[in-house]
Design an enzyme around this catalytic site. Structure first.
Site, PDB file in Angstrom:
ATOM      1  N   HIS A 127     121.820  88.277 -69.075  1.00  0.00           N
ATOM      2  CA  HIS A 127     120.474  87.696 -69.211  1.00  0.00           C
ATOM      3  C   HIS A 127     119.470  88.855 -69.213  1.00  0.00           C
ATOM      4  CE1 HIS A 127     116.872  85.562 -67.768  1.00  0.00           C
ATOM      5  NE2 HIS A 127     117.456  84.440 -68.132  1.00  0.00           N
ATOM      6  N   LYS A 230     118.266  77.040 -59.269  1.00  0.00           N
ATOM      7  CA  LYS A 230     119.383  76.628 -60.139  1.00  0.00           C
ATOM      8  C   LYS A 230     120.490  75.984 -59.311  1.00  0.00           C
ATOM      9  CE  LYS A 230     118.523  80.374 -63.413  1.00  0.00           C
ATOM     10  NZ  LYS A 230     118.079  79.787 -64.660  1.00  0.00           N
TER      11      LYS A 230
END
Ligand code: PMP
Length: 411
Positions: A127, A230
């Protein structure tokens, strides 16, 4: 054939009030969990109760409320340490999220020592939050940021990794679970390989926390970073795990109140870790929410969650793999997270049309542009599941995708 989730998992939908609503007149099907998960009532209730009855600044236990807030904060650290299998509680540092934590490790731990000619290994699937900090740090000091490739199925090139590890890099940084491909990377194997060469390993666990069991002691990694939002917890809350032995080589990176023992006009002495790494007023309600999220996850069981998500992911993967004009990125996922490209259709159009049907997925480069380039695409659509998603919802999504394909294909 996918087994129906146990009664416990079916009931857990009730814990998430947000899921009960309709979007554009259709029942919400929320499949954008890799971006952020929804929060169960126990998390919002715990935060509300804390703010309404125990809120104060920590740092010092000066009065009753401060004492209570500090107790919540300390309990949170203990809960996180147990949740990730850390050997010591003081190996857990609270930060504002995975992005903050990864920058913190790059700048705070490696930054002061990295020099021209050094090498840092990153994987092509990282990421941007675990790519850009290392790329920029390397560029600033004249070090080299070496990118480890994957195969078409998304598996890390362990041969290239072995060759690069033998060239004396400073560290290897890698995702535990890719936010695009949904496979679980062999972190333990990579750590063993890396440590044979004295190379430290930083793991981005943003997509693993809350999805699969994590045991940092068993993985053997040097740093492990993740976010609360998350894993059914609050945003603005994250964790860095660092091995206790590394703290003596780490200078506090963010300086200020709460981190220092004494200050004079000329010098400063710092508190012991982890306090010296947590300058400023802390996000105590975030810690309370994260603690409640961990307890919630543990009440269901991470292995139950992992098996449920894997089953959904593999069901979606199989369905999409047989879909006309659909290219799935990578191989069969280990989690409920799949990215795909529909021939001749921009992922943003796919997402917008599904939204009209009440279905939330994500389209774009998923902050993983080097990986998009590796697969020769600009963007993809991504569907990602969580504990509360059902097989019926997945079928709604798969059927809707067929409709979308008809609409866009006809243009
Ligand atoms: N790493 C990965 C693999 C991610 O998926 C994300 C979030 N999309 C991040 C890092 C950054 O997390 P945050 O936005 O919570 O800082």
């Amino acid at each position: 054939m996918l087994k129906t989730p146990s009664g416990q998992l079916q009931r857990c939908r009730q814990d998430f009030p947000i899921l009960k609503q309709k979007i554009h007149g259709k029942p919400l099907v929320y499949l954008d969990n890799a971006a952020t998960t929804q929060r169960p009532t126990v998390v919002t209730d715990a935060m509300k109760a804390f703010v309404e009855s125990d809120y104060a600044n920590t740092h010092g236990r000066i009065h009753a409320l401060s004492e209570r807030a500090q107790t919540h904060f300390d309990e949170g650290r203990e809960t996180v340490a147990r949740f990730i299998g850390a050997e010591y509680t003081d190996e857990v540092v609270f930060v504002s999220g995975a992005t903050h934590g990864l920058n913190w490790v790059a700048q705070g731990f490696f930054g002061p020592h990295l020099k021209s000619g050094d090498r840092v290994l990153v994987t092509v699937m990282e990421h941007h939050s675990n790519f850009v900090p290392w790329q920029q740090l390397c560029q600033r000091v004249g070090a080299e940021c070496v990118v480890i490739d994957i195969d078409d199925a998304g598996q890390l090139d362990l041969e290239q990794l072995s060759v690069e590890l033998a060239r004396n890099p400073v560290c290897l940084v890698m995702a535990h679970v890719s936010n695009v491909l949904g496979q679980i990377n062999p972190v333990k194997t990579c750590v063993e390989l890396a440590h044979q060469h004295g190379v430290k390993v930083v793991v981005d666990g943003a997509q693993a926390a809350g999805r699969i069991p994590i045991n940092v002691s068993d993985l053997g990694c040097d740093f492990y970073v993740f976010s609360g939002h998350k894993m059914y917890g609050p945003s603005g809350m994250g964790v860095v795990y660092g091995r206790r032995t590394h703290w003596s080589n780490m200078q506090p990176w963010i300086l200020g109140g709460g981190a220092v023992a004494t200050v004079s006009a000329e010098q400063v002495t710092f508190l012991a870790p982890p306090a010296c790494f947590e300058a400023g007023t802390q996000h105590v309600e975030g810690v309370v929410g994260l603690t409640a999220a961990i307890r919630y996850i543990e009440s269901i069981g991470l292995s139950v969650i992992a098996a449920h998500e894997r089953a959904l992911g593999q069901y979606i993967w199989q369905a999409l793999s047989g879909y006309r004009g659909c290219r799935v990125l990578g191989g069969m996922p280990d989690c409920g997270l799949i990215s795909f490209v529909l021939e001749g259709m921009h992922p943003h159009d796919v997402v917008m049309l599904l939204d009209q049907l009440g279905i939330a997925i994500r389209g774009g480069h998923h902050c993983a542009q080097p990986l998009m380039k590796r697969f020769g695409v600009m963007a993809s659509s991504r569907v990602s599941c969580a504990v509360y998603n059902t097989r019926d919802e997945v079928d709604v999504f798969l059927n809707a995708l067929g409709q979308v394909q008809e609409v866009l294909g006809a243009q």
